[in-house]
Design an enzyme around this catalytic site. Sequence first.
Site: not given
Ligand code: URA
Length: 434
Positions: A82, A161, A168, A183, A187
């Site tokens: 990631h 999320d 957010r 967050s 994932k």
């Molecule tokens: N990327 C994400 O997937 N979540 C966040 O909160 C910030 C960046």
Amino acid sequence: MKMSYIIEKKRDGKDLSRDEIEFLVRGIAVGTIPDYQISAWAMAVYFQGMSPGETRDLALAMAYSGEVIELSAVEGVKVDKHSTGGVGDKTTLVVIPLVAAAGVPVAKMSGRGLGHTGGTIDKFESITGFKVEMAHPAFLQQVSQIKAAVVSQSGNLVPADKRLYAIRDVTATIDSLPLIASSIMSKKIASGAEGIVLDVKVGSGAFMKSYEKAAQLARIMIDIGRGAGRKVVALLSNMDQPLGNAVGNALEVKEAIDTLKGQGPPDLEELSLELAAQMIFLGEKASSINEARELARSALKSGLGLVSWKQMVEAQGGKLNYSLPHYGLPEAAIKEKITAGQRAYVEHLNALEVGQAAMLLGAGREQVRDIIDHAVGIELFKKPGDLVEAGDTLALIHANDPGRLETARRQLLRAYRFSEQAPEKSPLIIQLIS
Ligand code: URA
């Protein structure tokens, strides 16, 4: 349990129990808690933070709030990567085939881009015919057969999320380390890989502008991953300037292919090799990180990485012609040079400004529903440390619209700073946190 009590407890700086966090996440996912209470809680977290235990509980509850990808049918230790997002960051396109060529399976779920950073799925979609949606059995079969597949993130993955992030985004609560870390990691955990390599970008074009915040984010994400039984390492890498020389979807695909042919820019090759090595090591195909680095390098030098790339593109319906200079990728109608006015060193090339210039051309989205133009973007011919003479080409803008070209040109010029002295080089890979 009452949501008002959970908000009050967090507002007063107290830790929430696992039960309270699970109640909250369930309510976010199924819609029983209204937006205004979720916003109030997120703002309380913004100011009060979360303990490591709360952050782990939040990430896990979110990861299991929807579909969880089952990869056990694929043999081997499945790995993922990631990136927290950067300008010109096409490492995933180079790394997946290198890791697959070393025999480590990569079942990759990626997202689309928003703002000045690009998304991996957008880059793959610039290849004619490339399918980013696949039924789960076909996805598993492809990973088993050729060790590599990339698809867009399933709509049912981590619904908590999806809703929380949207709230957010409009309540000034994105910038909270425990919320960002949970967050991202929710994932990754839901995507099923056993080993996760995080590329945490630091600098003007990154989400994290300072080393301290990036290192803190990396440590929180590692802690979450380990709490979920995953092997996780993080690289902190420099995003003060764009990575590589191409910014824009088709241009970045071309640069990734060039890199797999051993003809890519040195910074992109260096970071891709290190990320691939870390993934190969987590994938247990090497007994030391140095052996994993050797395997990554040999996948590149032998051309087997390029073979894996071709297999993956073909398996997903992509049509490329490797005998053409642009490999059959879409090309923009207008190409305009930006030239240097005088002899000087390029002292700085601001990644954020370059990313915004590419977005103005149509390479990225300002809003989720914006449609992007895969052909447009910027090729950078001079980067920090290069000496330029008057008239030298600094960059080539690829555009399809004269109006957009003009605004992007003005924006791009703001990215450059020149000096009479050669600037000091800053390292690309800042630190490995493991
Ligand atoms: N990327 C994400 O997937 N979540 C966040 O909160 C910030 C960046």
